[in-house]
Design a protein around this motif. Sequence first.
Motif, mmCIF file in Angstrom:
data_model
loop_
_atom_site.group_PDB
_atom_site.id
_atom_site.type_symbol
_atom_site.label_atom_id
_atom_site.label_comp_id
_atom_site.label_asym_id
_atom_site.label_seq_id
_atom_site.Cartn_x
_atom_site.Cartn_y
_atom_site.Cartn_z
ATOM 1 N N PHE A 183 0.821 -1.207 0.000
ATOM 2 C CA PHE A 183 0.000 0.000 0.000
ATOM 3 C C PHE A 183 0.861 1.266 0.000
ATOM 4 C CE2 PHE A 183 -3.759 -2.542 0.896
ATOM 5 C CZ PHE A 183 -4.751 -1.799 0.262
ATOM 6 N N ARG A 184 2.077 1.201 0.544
ATOM 7 C CA ARG A 184 2.965 2.370 0.471
ATOM 8 C C ARG A 184 3.277 2.734 -0.974
ATOM 9 N NH1 ARG A 184 6.153 -0.334 4.478
ATOM 10 N NH2 ARG A 184 5.493 0.414 6.517
ATOM 11 N N ARG A 185 3.280 1.757 -1.844
ATOM 12 C CA ARG A 185 3.625 1.998 -3.237
ATOM 13 C C ARG A 185 2.440 2.455 -4.064
ATOM 14 N NH1 ARG A 185 7.057 -0.541 -0.618
ATOM 15 N NH2 ARG A 185 9.230 -0.825 -1.271
ATOM 16 N N CYS A 186 1.307 2.623 -3.430
ATOM 17 C CA CYS A 186 0.118 3.092 -4.151
ATOM 18 C C CYS A 186 -0.684 4.038 -3.252
ATOM 19 C CB CYS A 186 -0.740 1.906 -4.581
ATOM 20 S SG CYS A 186 -2.056 2.345 -5.738
ATOM 21 N N PRO A 187 -0.190 5.264 -3.052
ATOM 22 C CA PRO A 187 -0.894 6.214 -2.164
ATOM 23 C C PRO A 187 -2.309 6.527 -2.623
ATOM 24 C CG PRO A 187 1.327 6.977 -2.682
ATOM 25 C CD PRO A 187 1.057 5.811 -3.575
ATOM 26 N N SER A 188 -2.576 6.391 -3.933
ATOM 27 C CA SER A 188 -3.919 6.681 -4.445
ATOM 28 C C SER A 188 -4.922 5.597 -4.090
ATOM 29 C CB SER A 188 -3.870 6.832 -5.973
ATOM 30 O OG SER A 188 -3.544 5.593 -6.597
ATOM 31 N N ARG A 189 -4.425 4.430 -3.636
ATOM 32 C CA ARG A 189 -5.283 3.281 -3.290
ATOM 33 C C ARG A 189 -6.093 2.791 -4.501
ATOM 34 N NH1 ARG A 189 -2.121 3.821 0.496
ATOM 35 N NH2 ARG A 189 -2.722 3.731 2.688
ATOM 36 N N TRP A 190 -5.514 2.927 -5.704
ATOM 37 C CA TRP A 190 -6.160 2.406 -6.914
ATOM 38 C C TRP A 190 -5.507 1.062 -7.209
ATOM 39 C CZ3 TRP A 190 -5.808 4.824 -12.475
ATOM 40 C CH2 TRP A 190 -6.794 4.260 -13.285
ATOM 41 N N MET A 191 -6.172 -0.016 -6.792
ATOM 42 C CA MET A 191 -5.557 -1.328 -6.830
ATOM 43 C C MET A 191 -6.558 -2.390 -7.255
ATOM 44 S SD MET A 191 -3.505 -1.059 -3.185
ATOM 45 C CE MET A 191 -2.496 -2.502 -3.445
ATOM 46 N N THR A 192 -6.033 -3.451 -7.874
ATOM 47 C CA THR A 192 -6.822 -4.635 -8.201
ATOM 48 C C THR A 192 -6.177 -5.817 -7.486
ATOM 49 O OG1 THR A 192 -7.403 -3.738 -10.374
ATOM 50 C CG2 THR A 192 -7.711 -6.101 -10.032
ATOM 51 N N LEU A 193 -6.912 -6.435 -6.590
ATOM 52 C CA LEU A 193 -6.395 -7.542 -5.789
ATOM 53 C C LEU A 193 -7.084 -8.829 -6.225
ATOM 54 C CD1 LEU A 193 -6.616 -5.750 -2.322
ATOM 55 C CD2 LEU A 193 -4.749 -5.665 -3.993
ATOM 56 N N VAL A 194 -6.293 -9.822 -6.578
ATOM 57 C CA VAL A 194 -6.819 -11.069 -7.116
ATOM 58 C C VAL A 194 -6.449 -12.206 -6.185
ATOM 59 C CG1 VAL A 194 -6.804 -12.620 -9.093
ATOM 60 C CG2 VAL A 194 -6.531 -10.163 -9.448
ATOM 61 N N GLY A 195 -7.430 -12.987 -5.775
ATOM 62 C CA GLY A 195 -7.124 -14.100 -4.886
ATOM 63 C C GLY A 195 -8.363 -14.846 -4.455
ATOM 64 N N ASP A 196 -8.164 -15.765 -3.542
ATOM 65 C CA ASP A 196 -9.250 -16.603 -3.030
ATOM 66 C C ASP A 196 -8.883 -16.998 -1.602
ATOM 67 O OD1 ASP A 196 -11.326 -18.308 -2.566
ATOM 68 O OD2 ASP A 196 -10.675 -19.862 -3.973
ATOM 69 N N THR A 197 -9.620 -16.495 -0.642
ATOM 70 C CA THR A 197 -9.304 -16.769 0.761
ATOM 71 C C THR A 197 -9.413 -18.252 1.100
ATOM 72 O OG1 THR A 197 -11.594 -16.235 1.360
ATOM 73 C CG2 THR A 197 -9.972 -14.471 1.538
ATOM 74 N N ALA A 198 -10.158 -19.027 0.301
ATOM 75 C CA ALA A 198 -10.256 -20.469 0.553
ATOM 76 C C ALA A 198 -8.965 -21.196 0.199
ATOM 77 C CB ALA A 198 -11.414 -21.057 -0.248
ATOM 78 N N GLN A 199 -8.055 -20.521 -0.540
ATOM 79 C CA GLN A 199 -6.804 -21.156 -0.953
ATOM 80 C C GLN A 199 -5.592 -20.632 -0.173
ATOM 81 O OE1 GLN A 199 -6.318 -21.662 -5.349
ATOM 82 N NE2 GLN A 199 -8.189 -20.445 -5.480
ATOM 83 N N THR A 200 -5.815 -19.861 0.882
ATOM 84 C CA THR A 200 -4.697 -19.285 1.632
ATOM 85 C C THR A 200 -3.827 -20.381 2.249
ATOM 86 O OG1 THR A 200 -6.038 -17.356 2.165
ATOM 87 C CG2 THR A 200 -4.065 -17.703 3.480
ATOM 88 N N SER A 201 -2.518 -20.319 1.978
ATOM 89 C CA SER A 201 -1.589 -21.289 2.548
ATOM 90 C C SER A 201 -0.577 -20.632 3.477
ATOM 91 C CB SER A 201 -0.837 -22.028 1.430
ATOM 92 O OG SER A 201 -0.086 -21.126 0.654
ATOM 93 N N SER A 202 -0.408 -19.317 3.382
ATOM 94 C CA SER A 202 0.557 -18.627 4.226
ATOM 95 C C SER A 202 0.072 -18.576 5.671
ATOM 96 C CB SER A 202 0.776 -17.198 3.718
ATOM 97 O OG SER A 202 1.528 -16.440 4.650
ATOM 98 N N PRO A 203 0.964 -18.821 6.641
ATOM 99 C CA PRO A 203 0.546 -18.764 8.050
ATOM 100 C C PRO A 203 0.151 -17.359 8.501
ATOM 101 C CG PRO A 203 2.925 -18.988 7.876
ATOM 102 C CD PRO A 203 2.379 -19.187 6.502
ATOM 103 N N ALA A 204 0.541 -16.339 7.729
ATOM 104 C CA ALA A 204 0.147 -14.968 8.060
ATOM 105 C C ALA A 204 -0.742 -14.384 6.976
ATOM 106 C CB ALA A 204 1.394 -14.090 8.232
ATOM 107 N N GLY A 205 -1.367 -15.272 6.183
ATOM 108 C CA GLY A 205 -2.172 -14.826 5.055
ATOM 109 C C GLY A 205 -3.553 -14.336 5.430
ATOM 110 N N VAL A 206 -4.375 -14.137 4.389
ATOM 111 C CA VAL A 206 -5.689 -13.502 4.533
ATOM 112 C C VAL A 206 -6.773 -14.553 4.720
ATOM 113 C CG1 VAL A 206 -7.406 -12.040 3.411
ATOM 114 C CG2 VAL A 206 -4.956 -11.533 3.144
ATOM 115 N N ASP A 207 -7.551 -14.408 5.793
ATOM 116 C CA ASP A 207 -8.746 -15.228 5.989
ATOM 117 C C ASP A 207 -10.006 -14.465 5.603
ATOM 118 O OD1 ASP A 207 -7.465 -17.525 6.983
ATOM 119 O OD2 ASP A 207 -7.296 -16.629 8.973
#
Length: 661
Positions: free
Chosen positions: A566-590
């Motif tokens: 988010f520091r690299r996009c101060p305008s907050r114009w972002m496209t985030l692609v993913g699926d919380t059902a596939q999270t494998s990182s121990p600090a990932g997104v639920d």
Amino acid sequence: MQETEQAYVDTLFAHLDAEVARAQARLEQVQRDVDPDNPDSDALVRRETEYHGLNAKLDALNVAETGLVFGRIDVADQDPENPVPGRSGLERRYIGRMGMDDREDNYRTLLLDWRAPLARPYYLATTAHPEGVETRRNIRMRGRTVTAVDDEVLSGDGAETSAAGVGSEAALRRTMNEARTGHMRSIVETIQREQDEIIRDPTRGVMVVQGGPGTGKTAVALHRIAYLLYTWREQLTRTGVLVVGPNATFLEYISRVLPELGETGVVLSTADQLVPGFAPAGDDSIAAREVKGSVEMVTVLKRAVQAYETVPDTPVKLTFDSVPVEATPQMIKAARTRARRSRRPHNQARAHFAEHLTQLLAETLAQRIGEDPLGGENLLSDADVDQLHDDLSEDPQVQQLIDAHFPELDPVEVLEALLTDPEAIAAVAYDYDDYTRAALYREPGSAFTRSDTALVDELAVLIGTVDPEEQRRKEEQEWRELVAEAEGALDVLASSESTDNDDDQFDAEILSAADVIDAETLASRQRETDTRSTAQRARADQTWAYGHVIVDEAQELSPMEWRMVFRRCPSRWMTLVGDTAQTSSPAGVDDWTAALEPFVGGRFRLHELTVNYRTPKEIADYAAEILPRSTRTQRSRRLSARLGSRCSLWGGRRTSKSETA
């Protein structure tokens, strides 16, 4: 039909070849237009700009040759310049990877860029909602040869009766039956309605695209980049677009899609490559990834930086011109307080610390040497104190004192010193338990890990990185100094000219140095011109603000990595692609709301992709039966793996009295 389309395609390639020839000729002319013996700095900048622009244009034209045209639609007549032969009331539009106009025919449109609004019915039209399209034709090519033509009649007397919800079915079926390769293919020929709505979504905030495996999330995101660069070309060409992927293999897999779409100025990076010059090579344990990914690391890192801002237990003895002076703990603490109150990063606050401490030392020294032996007022004036201040600011003893108690720091060195020293970890993580502190520690000499990148980035903010605007001002000052030096050199040459009363000195053929070259031209020979593209400059600048950021497999990012992105996009114009059902990182997104709340609150738009293009229905149905049981098992394993460090971070931290108050 195939012969007719081949004739039209030949016309398009003739125009493309002519455009390539014009660009190539102009490029050769630009390369010949510079006088190497008498360079002009402004002309050099213009030349470099045009040179790189022409190269970029040639790259785009050459890439567009692959699959130049792939579709055609006959729609209700809106453009009398492109009627359908023999069929009044209809307009013919050819769709391709780039737009093309006929220069010799009043710039009549020959080919529509797939991103243009007039091309959109090609993707949206179905028999249920024809969007004014009577016929949609898919044109299949190999090189410059038309190999197949498929027609779909969507309205009128020949329309199919089924109300299909998927457009371009012939092209889609053919693409799905092709063997997969080591690189992702463009889906520009087969974009479907729900995909098209996401690609062209006008949202200027955070947009989340969620869908299961095989729904085309990544392809949609890449085509959205191409669409945004087409629609907001001027803005995004200047600020750049960043694509963050999960690993290098993924970036290689998608690397050919954007060039095929005519976009090459995009920065592709993994999260652990976002800090220029920092190249982690190691891997962390699950516990370390969880701990380092937690937002609690912000507190730990702040303490690590503040640990370098020390106050001595006893006075520090100094001597200036045989006059002894003590820098007391109170003086140093007061200077530290002044620095922290500036709210500046450590390295920038250091100037406030130095200024205040030097002033206190100057006042103390003035009291010693200006004391009136008769008990009157101090004999030194304010101007004398200011002079003492200036003298002390250059004294090595004062510089050593500043370095000892408020040193200039480097983010990487601070992190290395912290993670390899159990005592340093204990000092900054004193209110966490042993499990958490053990997860942070690594053996001295071992490599940095991918989780460390976000920590270095956070430290760069706390410590302070080079301000690009300050760097620009510094370079401008250096340029002015170069010009001044060049002027001095010319003055020396002028003063050394012969002053003999010789008629030859007035000869018109004898020129002075100033007649041949001016100061700025002389100085420009030592000035470096930055000819890098926007993408190259952005990749090398840790503080670069991108116009748009796309994150694939976004569910894998930890809270600390979210802060970095988010520091690299101060305008907050972002496209985030993913699926919380596939999270494998121990600090990932639920949960997307919880992950994004610190940055945008609840202000984000969620799109769900529902059609799976890669998995047969029988397998999908079977997966649906076992999914609830599998999901429970997967979540159970993840929770078990994360339980220890979660308890350490949130349950193991002791609350201080000040926090309770």
